[in-house]
Design a protein around this motif. Sequence first.
Motif, PDB file in Angstrom:
ATOM      1  N   LEU A 135       0.864  -1.175   0.000  1.00  0.00           N
ATOM      2  CA  LEU A 135       0.000   0.000   0.000  1.00  0.00           C
ATOM      3  C   LEU A 135       0.907   1.234   0.000  1.00  0.00           C
ATOM      4  O   LEU A 135       1.401   1.642   1.060  1.00  0.00           O
ATOM      5  N   PRO A 136       1.165   1.816  -1.174  1.00  0.00           N
ATOM      6  CA  PRO A 136       2.094   2.947  -1.224  1.00  0.00           C
ATOM      7  C   PRO A 136       1.501   4.218  -0.615  1.00  0.00           C
ATOM      8  O   PRO A 136       0.278   4.390  -0.574  1.00  0.00           O
ATOM      9  N   ARG A 137       2.376   5.078  -0.162  1.00  0.00           N
ATOM     10  CA  ARG A 137       1.925   6.372   0.356  1.00  0.00           C
ATOM     11  C   ARG A 137       1.198   7.136  -0.750  1.00  0.00           C
ATOM     12  O   ARG A 137       1.370   6.841  -1.935  1.00  0.00           O
ATOM     13  N   ASP A 138       0.380   8.080  -0.347  1.00  0.00           N
ATOM     14  CA  ASP A 138      -0.369   8.962  -1.252  1.00  0.00           C
ATOM     15  C   ASP A 138      -1.444   8.254  -2.058  1.00  0.00           C
ATOM     16  O   ASP A 138      -1.916   8.783  -3.067  1.00  0.00           O
ATOM     17  N   VAL A 139      -1.845   7.039  -1.651  1.00  0.00           N
ATOM     18  CA  VAL A 139      -2.926   6.318  -2.320  1.00  0.00           C
ATOM     19  C   VAL A 139      -4.002   6.011  -1.270  1.00  0.00           C
ATOM     20  O   VAL A 139      -3.705   5.435  -0.225  1.00  0.00           O
ATOM     21  N   VAL A 140      -5.236   6.386  -1.555  1.00  0.00           N
ATOM     22  CA  VAL A 140      -6.329   6.171  -0.607  1.00  0.00           C
ATOM     23  C   VAL A 140      -6.581   4.674  -0.425  1.00  0.00           C
ATOM     24  O   VAL A 140      -6.499   3.905  -1.378  1.00  0.00           O
ATOM     25  N   HIS A 141      -6.844   4.292   0.826  1.00  0.00           N
ATOM     26  CA  HIS A 141      -7.120   2.890   1.122  1.00  0.00           C
ATOM     27  C   HIS A 141      -7.952   2.752   2.398  1.00  0.00           C
ATOM     28  O   HIS A 141      -8.029   3.670   3.207  1.00  0.00           O
ATOM     29  N   THR A 142      -8.548   1.598   2.517  1.00  0.00           N
ATOM     30  CA  THR A 142      -9.277   1.196   3.717  1.00  0.00           C
ATOM     31  C   THR A 142      -9.369  -0.326   3.698  1.00  0.00           C
ATOM     32  O   THR A 142      -9.002  -0.954   2.707  1.00  0.00           O
ATOM     33  N   PHE A 143      -9.822  -0.906   4.797  1.00  0.00           N
ATOM     34  CA  PHE A 143      -9.993  -2.361   4.821  1.00  0.00           C
ATOM     35  C   PHE A 143     -11.150  -2.742   5.727  1.00  0.00           C
ATOM     36  O   PHE A 143     -11.596  -1.948   6.561  1.00  0.00           O
ATOM     37  N   ARG A 144     -11.623  -3.980   5.543  1.00  0.00           N
ATOM     38  CA  ARG A 144     -12.719  -4.489   6.366  1.00  0.00           C
ATOM     39  C   ARG A 144     -12.692  -6.007   6.370  1.00  0.00           C
ATOM     40  O   ARG A 144     -12.098  -6.622   5.482  1.00  0.00           O
TER      41      ARG A 144
END
Length: 154
Positions: free
Chosen positions: A89-98
């Motif tokens: 998960l690189p910096r400056d990239v939006v992410h979330t998890f569930r």
Amino acid sequence: MSLGGGYMLSSRGGRAISAIGLGITMKTDGTSTHDAYSLFEYAVPPHVDGPPPHVHTREDESFICLAGRLDVHLGGEDFTLNFGDYLFLPRDVVHTFRNPYDDEARIISVVSPAGLERYYQALAELPPGPRDISLMKKIMAEYGLILQLPPEVG
């Protein structure tokens, strides 16, 4: 037995941090890695969402699935991590998890450079109860994170 300055922790061993509604165990931090990285073990209970969509501006993350399954949304793409899977998960990239599944997911998260542990600690020091979004955004900004809530929420 001497580890030459190193140390060993068992599974789920380390310092527990109650920060984002997940089981977060810090395995190592910037103090012991000369700020190169920090490493966490996340226990994501069944049917629990992780943090809201966000961006790290200072660090990259890597996830390795130890148990269960975890859905990750990263930069407009969806991934399901299974045992042994790795996701960068690189910096400056939006992410979330569930974890929408019936079993706990366990994830190792490597964060480089170190520093995210200070953000988690700041969250852990907040009083219990509902979170004030404006305060959360302020704390996130202090540690280089940006909340990416939909306009109707933020």
